[in-house]
Design an enzyme around this catalytic site. Structure first.
Site, mmCIF file in Angstrom:
data_model
loop_
_atom_site.group_PDB
_atom_site.id
_atom_site.type_symbol
_atom_site.label_atom_id
_atom_site.label_comp_id
_atom_site.label_asym_id
_atom_site.label_seq_id
_atom_site.Cartn_x
_atom_site.Cartn_y
_atom_site.Cartn_z
ATOM 1 C CG ASP A 5 7.500 0.676 2.732
ATOM 2 O OD1 ASP A 5 6.958 0.814 3.847
ATOM 3 O OD2 ASP A 5 6.862 0.689 1.663
ATOM 4 C CG ASN A 32 5.192 8.432 6.740
ATOM 5 O OD1 ASN A 32 6.415 8.343 6.583
ATOM 6 N ND2 ASN A 32 4.357 7.637 6.072
HETATM 7 C C1 IPE Z 1 7.576 5.768 2.464
HETATM 8 O O1 IPE Z 1 6.892 4.676 2.966
HETATM 9 C C2 IPE Z 1 8.047 6.619 3.588
HETATM 10 C C3 IPE Z 1 9.106 6.050 4.419
HETATM 11 C C4 IPE Z 1 9.711 4.915 4.211
HETATM 12 C C5 IPE Z 1 9.484 6.858 5.538
HETATM 13 P P1 IPE Z 1 5.289 4.656 3.102
HETATM 14 O O2 IPE Z 1 4.953 3.335 3.649
HETATM 15 O O3 IPE Z 1 4.845 5.853 3.831
HETATM 16 O O4 IPE Z 1 4.835 4.798 1.583
HETATM 17 P P2 IPE Z 1 3.510 4.375 0.852
HETATM 18 O O5 IPE Z 1 2.362 4.933 1.646
HETATM 19 O O6 IPE Z 1 3.483 2.884 0.801
HETATM 20 O O7 IPE Z 1 3.625 4.969 -0.517
HETATM 21 C C1 IPE Z 2 8.286 2.107 6.948
HETATM 22 O O1 IPE Z 2 7.480 1.041 7.314
HETATM 23 C C2 IPE Z 2 8.507 3.099 8.067
HETATM 24 C C3 IPE Z 2 7.788 4.358 7.892
HETATM 25 C C4 IPE Z 2 7.072 4.704 6.857
HETATM 26 C C5 IPE Z 2 7.892 5.298 8.985
HETATM 27 P P1 IPE Z 2 5.922 1.131 7.278
HETATM 28 O O2 IPE Z 2 5.429 1.617 8.591
HETATM 29 O O3 IPE Z 2 5.442 1.916 6.103
HETATM 30 O O4 IPE Z 2 5.533 -0.398 7.103
HETATM 31 P P2 IPE Z 2 4.410 -1.013 6.181
HETATM 32 O O5 IPE Z 2 4.618 -0.457 4.810
HETATM 33 O O6 IPE Z 2 3.102 -0.588 6.762
HETATM 34 O O7 IPE Z 2 4.629 -2.480 6.248
HETATM 35 MG MG MG Z 3 5.007 1.442 4.183
#
Ligand code: IPE
Ligand code: IPE
Ligand code: MG
Length: 246
Positions: free
Chosen positions: A26, A74
């Site tokens: 993340d 997502n």
């Molecule tokens: C969790 O991250 C999913 C992945 C790392 C693929 P998100 O960024 O989607 O999670 P939330 O929305 O902060 O819970």
């Molecule tokens: C994790 O990074 C990757 C996926 C969830 C696909 P994020 O895209 O959630 O990055 P932040 O949380 O917005 O910084």
């Molecule tokens: Mg995220």
């Protein structure tokens, strides 16, 4: 004057490695934002980090790694970002035939397949087939993965088997549920790492993580280094896993 960064590898007890590591990758978006870049640049950088971390886990002797690449939630993101992520995953799988596969990595995808494009489904089959006889680390890429969906799917499979008279509902055990999850046959994760300091699981391996050690770090995923991985393993090895005992 140069200072060599202290190599943490020597502090890892190789006899007490986690067998299975889960990673919630993340913070890609925030990493990009900090640099005034589009979110896609963060995802691209995150893919490079992933390659490095899997290579190191394999070198150390970790047997399984499950990486959360795209959750069932997502899809809520803007279409442009979803499309970018799907293309990135497709090229990651393609490239891995020249990279991770050569390092003896077994690559598998876990999660719902039907929602993915035909092209990605085909590439997953190809990559899985291409790497299935490798003997190194098993890498599960959680792609359109959600723990609740996984449990619903397992419940349906067991319900069908009950309906057909193959099993009795009262004979259903924890092991039978575990066996019907995407990770069936694999050990539960010993350690789950989440970067970017969001203190939640976000629908990742809820059943399998019942006794996982959780490790949260402020580091954003694209910045997560081999040294950070070593630190997480060292911290894991300092934990007292009681499993409800004394
Ligand atoms: C969790 O991250 C999913 C992945 C790392 C693929 P998100 O960024 O989607 O999670 P939330 O929305 O902060 O819970
Ligand atoms: C994790 O990074 C990757 C996926 C969830 C696909 P994020 O895209 O959630 O990055 P932040 O949380 O917005 O910084
Ligand atoms: Mg995220």
């Amino acid at each position: 004057m140069f200072f060599r960064k202290k190599n943490k590898l020597s502090e890892i007890d190789m006899e007490n490695l986690p067998k299975h590591i889960g990673v919630i990758m993340d913070g890609n978006g925030r990493w990009a934002k900090k640099r005034g870049l589009p979110r896609s640049a963060g995802h691209q950088a995150g893919a490079d980090t992933l390659k490095k971390i899997v290579t190191e886990c394999n070198n150390i002797g970790i047997k399984y790694i499950t990486v959360y690449a795209f959750s069932t939630e997502n899809w809520k993101r803007p279409k442009e970002e979803v499309d970018f992520l799907m293309n990135l995953l497709l090229s990651y799988l393609r490239d891995s035939e020249r990279t991770l596969a050569k390092e003896n990595v077994v690559i598998r995808a876990i999660g719902g397949r039907e929602e993915l494009t035909e092209e990605i489904q085909e590439q997953i089959k190809k990559t899985e087939e291409f790497t299935k006889n490798n003997t190194g680390i098993v890498m599960n890429i959680a792609l359109n993965y959600g723990s609740r969906e996984e449990l619903v799917r397992a419940a349906r499979i067991l319900a069908e088997r009950s309906k057909s008279g193959e099993i009795n509902p009262e004979d259903i055990t924890e092991d039978m549920i575990s066996a019907e999850l995407y990770t069936g046959g694999q050990p539960d994760p010993d350690l789950i790492i989440r970067t970017s300091y969001e203190l939640r699981l976000s629908n990742f391996m809820m059943w399998q993580s019942a006794y996982s050690e959780l490790y949260f770090t402020k580091t954003l995923w694209p910045d997560f280094s081999v040294n950070d991985l070593h630190n997480a393993i060292i911290e894991y090895q300092s934990r007292n896993r009681r499993y409800g005992g004394v």
